[in-house]
Enzyme design. Sequence first.
Site, PDB file in Angstrom:
ATOM      1  N   SER A 107       0.832  -1.202   0.000  1.00  0.00           N
ATOM      2  CA  SER A 107       0.000   0.000   0.000  1.00  0.00           C
ATOM      3  C   SER A 107       0.868   1.255   0.000  1.00  0.00           C
ATOM      4  CB  SER A 107      -0.899  -0.021   1.232  1.00  0.00           C
ATOM      5  OG  SER A 107      -1.693   1.126   1.227  1.00  0.00           O
ATOM      6  N   GLY A 108       0.590   2.165  -0.919  1.00  0.00           N
ATOM      7  CA  GLY A 108       1.339   3.412  -0.991  1.00  0.00           C
ATOM      8  C   GLY A 108       2.583   3.338  -1.855  1.00  0.00           C
ATOM      9  N   THR A 112      -1.481   2.342  -8.204  1.00  0.00           N
ATOM     10  CA  THR A 112      -2.578   3.007  -8.898  1.00  0.00           C
ATOM     11  C   THR A 112      -2.049   4.132  -9.784  1.00  0.00           C
ATOM     12  OG1 THR A 112      -4.047   2.385  -7.123  1.00  0.00           O
ATOM     13  CG2 THR A 112      -4.792   4.158  -8.547  1.00  0.00           C
ATOM     14  N   ASN A 157      -1.667   5.466   3.126  1.00  0.00           N
ATOM     15  CA  ASN A 157      -1.822   6.133   1.837  1.00  0.00           C
ATOM     16  C   ASN A 157      -3.087   6.996   1.865  1.00  0.00           C
ATOM     17  OD1 ASN A 157      -2.177   6.808  -0.843  1.00  0.00           O
ATOM     18  ND2 ASN A 157      -2.072   4.713  -1.634  1.00  0.00           N
ATOM     19  N   SER A 160      -5.819   5.389  -0.745  1.00  0.00           N
ATOM     20  CA  SER A 160      -5.566   3.952  -0.827  1.00  0.00           C
ATOM     21  C   SER A 160      -6.721   3.224  -1.508  1.00  0.00           C
ATOM     22  CB  SER A 160      -5.372   3.412   0.586  1.00  0.00           C
ATOM     23  OG  SER A 160      -5.052   2.057   0.531  1.00  0.00           O
ATOM     24  N   SER A 161      -6.393   2.379  -2.488  1.00  0.00           N
ATOM     25  CA  SER A 161      -7.441   1.582  -3.152  1.00  0.00           C
ATOM     26  C   SER A 161      -7.845   0.480  -2.195  1.00  0.00           C
ATOM     27  CB  SER A 161      -6.914   0.921  -4.418  1.00  0.00           C
ATOM     28  OG  SER A 161      -6.062   1.770  -5.129  1.00  0.00           O
ATOM     29  N   GLY A 384      -1.018  -5.604  -2.537  1.00  0.00           N
ATOM     30  CA  GLY A 384       0.197  -6.379  -2.319  1.00  0.00           C
ATOM     31  C   GLY A 384       0.121  -7.178  -1.032  1.00  0.00           C
ATOM     32  N   GLU A 386       0.374  -8.429   2.622  1.00  0.00           N
ATOM     33  CA  GLU A 386       0.183  -7.648   3.850  1.00  0.00           C
ATOM     34  C   GLU A 386       0.634  -8.425   5.079  1.00  0.00           C
ATOM     35  OE1 GLU A 386      -3.849  -6.143   4.099  1.00  0.00           O
ATOM     36  OE2 GLU A 386      -3.452  -4.648   2.559  1.00  0.00           O
TER      37      GLU A 386
END
Length: 692
Positions: A107-108, A112, A157, A160-161, A384, A386
């Site tokens: 994440s981050g 995206t 993020n 974040s998606s 991704g 985690e």
Amino acid sequence: MENQLHARDRVGVQDFVLLEDFKSQEAFLENLRKRYQADLIYTYIGNVVISVNPYKNLKIYTSETIEQYRGVNLYELPPHVYAISDAAYHSMKEERIDQCVLISGESGSGKTEASKKILQYLAAISPYSSEVGRVKDKLLKSNPLLEAFGNAKTNKNDNSSRFGKYMDIQFDFKGSPIGGHIINYLLEKSRVVHQCKGEQNFHIFYQLLRGADESELERLQLTRDPANYRYLNQADISIIKNLTDKEGFQIVKEALKVIDFTSEEQNDLFAIVASILHVGNIDFKTNNGGVGLVDTKDVEIVTKLLGCPEDALEKAFRHRSVDVKGEKVKTLLTLEQAAYARDALSKGVYERLFSWLVSRLNTALKSKKYLGKTSLLGILDIYGFEIFDENGFEQFCINYCNEKLQQLFIELTLKSEQEEYMREGIEWEPVEYFNNKVICDLIEEKHKGIIAVLDDECLRPGDVSDMTFLSKLITSIGKHEHFVCHEMSDYEGRKEIGREEFRLKHYAGDVTYSVLGFIDKNNDPLYRDLKEAMSLSKNSIASSAFPQSEMACKKRPGTAATQFKTSLNNLMAILLSKQPSYVRCIKPNDFKRPADFDEKLINHQVKYLGLMENLRVRRAGFAYRRNHKVFLERYKALCPDTWPLWHGSPQDGVLKLCEHLGYKPDEYKMGRTKIFIRNPQTLFATEDQFQH
Ligand code: ATP
Ligand code: MG
């Protein structure tokens, strides 16, 4: 002094296969750091792009840059997502091979953003016509729309998606986009009703409150202040950015317009978003042995906004109907059950709203009848690996997804390497690598895997709990080499594992999962009476998201994990049928800060993205390969026979060149269309000669 340093010492090598010490993770990191400090955020491992999030705007996405990369061979310019986008596009257009770009990272890390850059590049370089222009607009506008509903500010993020996304773009024979299709995966719907400290709900809630005009707010019976809503006021309201939410709402409105949402659809859409906020405010009290509403106001607003039958919702919050031997029996809800039902309704409605949005987008992106052959280019932007301090059902699903993608990566990279050597007529010895299929099987195998055990436990009548699930798990797979629990006396780390936990040894590292919540999240119950109330709604989106046919159906819907497994396996089939390119994204630090290269954090990601293994595989064969013609063009000046002009075939020219340069026979191989060089040092020497 600086000027005298060789470029390679200063800014590193642009392809990791050129690293002298390719087995050393330190050397790998050093190269990444050098490049990052010089604002060179992209580096290759062969045809894989590694990207390190710069957290600042670099001037590398201008229209001039796009022009520069258009139609240029992958290795002739500095590494860039544009370069692999271009290569994929041309391979699709000229060789008619369907493509996919797989983007991964935590994440981050910039997944995206990378996916948007790719889409923008494709939109910019493909031929234009007014019809194609409309398709491009819709494709581009699908992003802000899905981001408004599917992204949220998290601690990692700001945007974040909270869902996985695969988007196929369909091209005609000229290479113009003529349509698209989106598949969404596992929306984090729990966020609708609860957010962790410092985090927020999905953007759209704030955007609606801040951005809608007075009359719209009045229609939806909303007030501007997020503090008035239970689902928004658990978050730290002070961090809410007024301005961007207001702008964000305009962007959403604009996107809805471009995608041809009717005004009725738009009204229905926001009526649902508003209803969720009102549902969240419903409070219950004990009443005559059951529950009642503290205030009927919120339920009345929802009933009106959604056009549900009078009293249907109120009744559904008081009792639930269950089938007992074919007969419908009503039982009263407890206070706790009522609050649970309220939140389950909000989550269920939001999740279905999101899926409706995706399918509505797909209708808009569906290509007009086209008789010629079309090709596809897909982009996968998915969560991704985690590893948190506490990992639950969601992390289990996400990490399972990453195991599958790793499996695909292994299969495709090794397979494509092997195929290339065969195509080029070159002998090759397969390399050893860790095949994570054993972990995929552990999770998903029929009748035996973790998901099967979980499903069995969810379906079993009687006294079922997360703990009974764990003990079933221990009985059935306790001996598996990738499964660990506290009962295993011979396992060194067992003391770290709690009684309600199990640990999986993933390819990317060990993750300890708490089983608490597994049964409930997998069952994902939404009481029938609430579903029925929604299916009778006059709101077109609500009624189509809760179809009558579902109410009539006696069969239980698949569990959450099984549905996810099915959708992942479908995704694998889609990806396997395409030629892949990879973007592996790395997050440089935990503070969203530019120029801050946190080695520990990055080392960790290099490990679990499997980059060292990727490099090893790439190096095991031939580190460097180039088309004969391209190779000859670059180095022909080094040999009097080939300079300034070579009249024979490119292959013979390359042979001449290699002889002249003194390449030893085992150092290189001539393929049918490419030269393969085993050791990058050979190439360094040539490159050095060339530069001096
Ligand atoms: P998640 O898994 O949480 O969705 P992600 O990998 O999709 O994360 P992004 O949203 O793409 O991450 O990136 C996070 C932030 O990092 C962006 O909002 C942006 O500020 C910055 N960023 C990412 N890539 C770039 C880039 N190439 N240039 C400049 N800034 C970037
Ligand atoms: Mg994202």
